[in-house]
Design an enzyme around this catalytic site. Structure first.
Site, PDB file in Angstrom:
ATOM      1  N   HIS A 196      -0.083   4.553   2.476  1.00  0.00           N
ATOM      2  CA  HIS A 196       0.646   3.877   1.402  1.00  0.00           C
ATOM      3  C   HIS A 196       2.154   3.884   1.617  1.00  0.00           C
ATOM      4  CE1 HIS A 196      -3.262   4.134  -0.572  1.00  0.00           C
ATOM      5  NE2 HIS A 196      -2.872   2.979  -1.062  1.00  0.00           N
ATOM      6  N   CYS A 508      -6.210  -8.958  -0.022  1.00  0.00           N
ATOM      7  CA  CYS A 508      -4.915  -8.391  -0.412  1.00  0.00           C
ATOM      8  C   CYS A 508      -4.538  -7.158   0.397  1.00  0.00           C
ATOM      9  CB  CYS A 508      -4.885  -8.071  -1.903  1.00  0.00           C
ATOM     10  SG  CYS A 508      -6.039  -6.781  -2.370  1.00  0.00           S
TER      11      CYS A 508
HETATM   12  C1  PEP Z   1      -6.746  -2.051   0.285  1.00  0.00           C
HETATM   13  O1  PEP Z   1      -7.455  -1.047   0.284  1.00  0.00           O
HETATM   14  O2  PEP Z   1      -6.758  -2.909   1.193  1.00  0.00           O
HETATM   15  C2  PEP Z   1      -5.797  -2.290  -0.824  1.00  0.00           C
HETATM   16  C3  PEP Z   1      -5.169  -3.441  -0.949  1.00  0.00           C
HETATM   17  O3  PEP Z   1      -5.573  -1.282  -1.696  1.00  0.00           O
HETATM   18  P1  PEP Z   1      -4.723   0.038  -1.364  1.00  0.00           P
HETATM   19  O4  PEP Z   1      -3.988  -0.189  -0.068  1.00  0.00           O
HETATM   20  O5  PEP Z   1      -3.833   0.252  -2.528  1.00  0.00           O
HETATM   21  O6  PEP Z   1      -5.791   1.086  -1.246  1.00  0.00           O
END
Ligand code: PEP
Ligand code: MG
Length: 582
Positions: A196, A508
């Site tokens: 993240h 996404c």
């Molecule tokens: C994903 O897992 O691709 C996503 C968009 O959510 P995060 O990166 O917040 O887990």
């Protein structure tokens, strides 16, 4: 002396600045009450932490050479005596048992009692012992926390625009502080490019390198470094010639970013007239502004975790204000608000007690929301109230079953009814979609489509869970392959399920925001992509210059047997060479 270190570049940017080393800071010490059946395991955890603390001291003693270090030896022995003192261990255990409080809290309380006694017998020797006690206890607290210390704002200067920050690892909460202080670049010893903090760095266009072993030891405070995200290199103490070269490169990089922006005004169609939709991922105010300026059709993903990563959990009103601000900034374009997805590498201090032995597989996403009904209702009410000011969609993270959606929908209905009673009328048709990011959800996509209004594919987690690799572990990062045939097959089947049920399918995850993998998605027929605003220009250029038919043919050939002959990398090269007009 000049030297170079290598790591993984998260963005292709270049930073030049002076090193500021972020050494582990204060520990977060949780305090909570235990259920009766959790008492005995907690006592075991406490005993275990004491013995690990003691073993650590013993190993330090073993490393002291015979010739010197007598003071250090005495000190370490004194700390070991403290950690084996029954007054401390047994008294803390009884507190856990009698007051049903967690081990960390019991230790804090018992330490306070002992310190008060020391204070009563005030003399210099005992005040030294008081310090020893604190140091020894902090060892046990660290063992209990089983986590590196959290950043405290006072550890970093207020102005960081000439600073390259070096840390062991950075969490999203720290990233927000660093971004606010306009840090020039970031280097971490651990973490992968899909963690993240890396996602945030990309989103905020902060040059960052992850997985640089021993960076904290090897880089000294205040020395000048060049961070080259493209080549994954840190150049320490560069001479004037190298500095000049990199200043030019940095300028060229900044010019390229500006140049790409001209693609933003082009219609969203490939050269063979395949339309596509670009949406933005935005969490913080400046990202909403940038998404709107980039001409996105809406916000495909608003992660709400960041609201929860401050000093305390946000209440309904402060959430409502944040969501409403997002809605208003988008001036009528829809925004997709994802309900809380903490866990994994993002965990607010007040929810630390929910952390299990394997956070990525633990109580995260929708599981946590359903387990903590009040917290969930508070968030849903805030989202529903914000939806009165403009188009909003709700997105549920980490789904694995139909029941989770039904329970979440029931919670939304309850909140909607309660609001109606208070005079707030919320659109009953407000769309509710689901993140498809676990293999289970992907494999039962047809079933889930019957319960949902749209799909959003989280490729970051889908790849993590499908290929069984921790997305924040740099040691297995080389396996993190978005072009793996298993991933592509699953993506195609999710697209098919969406089409069969006539619901939209957006991607996404980071795959959507990468100009090379965006063409892979185009080849799979996935044409709704949501990404951080900083990545929109390059992806837009890649897609407007692509031949969608050609991309489909290449991907089809690869999936119908070609993957045995050519690698995923060659497929990506073919997709990006053959159809690019540049
Ligand atoms: C994903 O897992 O691709 C996503 C968009 O959510 P995060 O990166 O917040 O887990
Ligand atoms: Mg995810």
């Amino acid at each position: 002396m000049s030297f170079a270190l290598s790591g993984l570049g998260v963005t292709s940017g270049i930073a030049i600045g002076r090193v500021h080393r972020l050494t582990p800071g204060e520990l977060f010490i949780p305090e909570y009450h235990l259920k009766p059946d959790a008492v005995e395991p907690e006592i075991e955890r406490l005993q275990h932490a004491f013995s690990r603390g003691d073993a650590f001291l013993k190993s330090l003693l073993g490393r002291l050479d015979d010739g010197g270090g007598e003071t250090a030896r005495e000190l370490l022995e004194a700390h070991r005596l403290i950690l084996r003192d029954p007054m401390l261990i047994e008294a803390s255990e009884s507190m856990v048992r009698e007051l049903r409080i967690n081990a960390e809290w019991a230790l804090v309380r018992q330490t306070e009692i002992l310190q008060a006694e020391f204070r009563r017998m005030a003399d210099d020797y005992l005040s030294l012992r008081r310090e020893d006690l604190e140091q020894a206890i902090s060892l046990v607290q660290r063992e209990l926390a089983d986590q590196p210390a959290t950043l405290i704002g006072s550890q970093v200067p207020h102005e960081l625009s000439d600073t390259v920050l070096v840390a062991s690892e950075l969490g999203p909460a720290e990233m927000t502080v660093l971004a606010q202080r306009k840090v020039a670049g970031l280097i971490t010893e651990h973490g992968g490019p899909w963690s993240h903090s890396a996602i945030l760095a990309r989103s905020l266009e902060i040059p960052m390198l992850v997985g640089v072993p021993h960076a904290l030891e090897l880089l000294s405070e205040d020395e000048t470094v060049i961070l080259d995200g493209h080549y994954g290199a840190v150049l320490a103490n560069p001479d004037e010639g190298l500095l000049g070269h990199y200043r030019d490169k940095r300028e060229a990089w900044q010019r390229r970013l500006l140049d790409l922006r001209r693609y933003l005004v082009r219609p969203s169609r490939t050269i063979d007239e395949q339309p596509f939709t670009l949406l933005g991922n935005a969490d913080l105010a400046p990202e909403f502004e940038r998404c709107r300026n980039a001409g996105v059709e809406g916000i495909g993903l608003m992660r709400t975790e960041y609201l929860y990563l401050g000093d305390s959990l946000p209440d309904e009103d402060s959430q409502y204000r944040a969501y409403r601000a997002g809605v208003e900034r988008m001036q009528g374009r829809p925004i997709t608000i994802r309900t809380l997805d903490v866990g994994g590498d993002k965990l607010p201090a007040e929810l630390a007690f929910t952390q299990g032995p394997n956070p990525a597989l633990g109580l995260r996403g929708i599981r946590l929301s359903l387990a903590m009904g009040d917290l969930f209702s508070q968030q849903l009410r805030a989202i529903l109230r914000a939806s009165v000011h403009g188009p909003v969609e709700i997105l549920l993270p980490m789904l694995t079953s139909r029941d989770e959606i039904r329970l979440a929908r029931a919670a939304v209905s309850r909140c909607r009814e309660a609001l109606r009673g208070e005079g707030v009328h919320v659109d009953p048709e407000l769309p509710i979609g689901g993140m498809i990011e676990t293999p289970a959800a992907a494999l039962i996509a047809d079933e889930l489509a019957e319960e949902l209004d749209f799909f959003s594919i989280g490729t970051n987690d889908l790849i993590q869970y499908l290929l069984a690799i921790d997305r924040s572990d740099e040691l297995v990062n080389y396996i993190y392959d978005p072009s793996h045939p298993a991933i592509l097959k699953l993506l195609r089947s999710i697209r098919d399920a969406g089409q069969r049920h006539n619901i939209s399918v957006t991607v996404c995850g980071e795959m959507a925001g990468n100009e090379r993998t965006a063409r892979l998605l185009l080849g799979l027929g996935l044409t709704r992509l949501s990404m951080p605003p900083a990545l929109l220009p390059a992806v837009k250029r890649s897609l407007v210059e692509a031949d969608a038919g050609q991309c489909r043919r290449l991907v089809d050939r690869y999936l119908s047997g070609g993957s045995a002959q050519i690698s995923g990398q060659s497929l990506l090269d073919a997709l990006n060479d053959s159809t690019s007009a540049t």
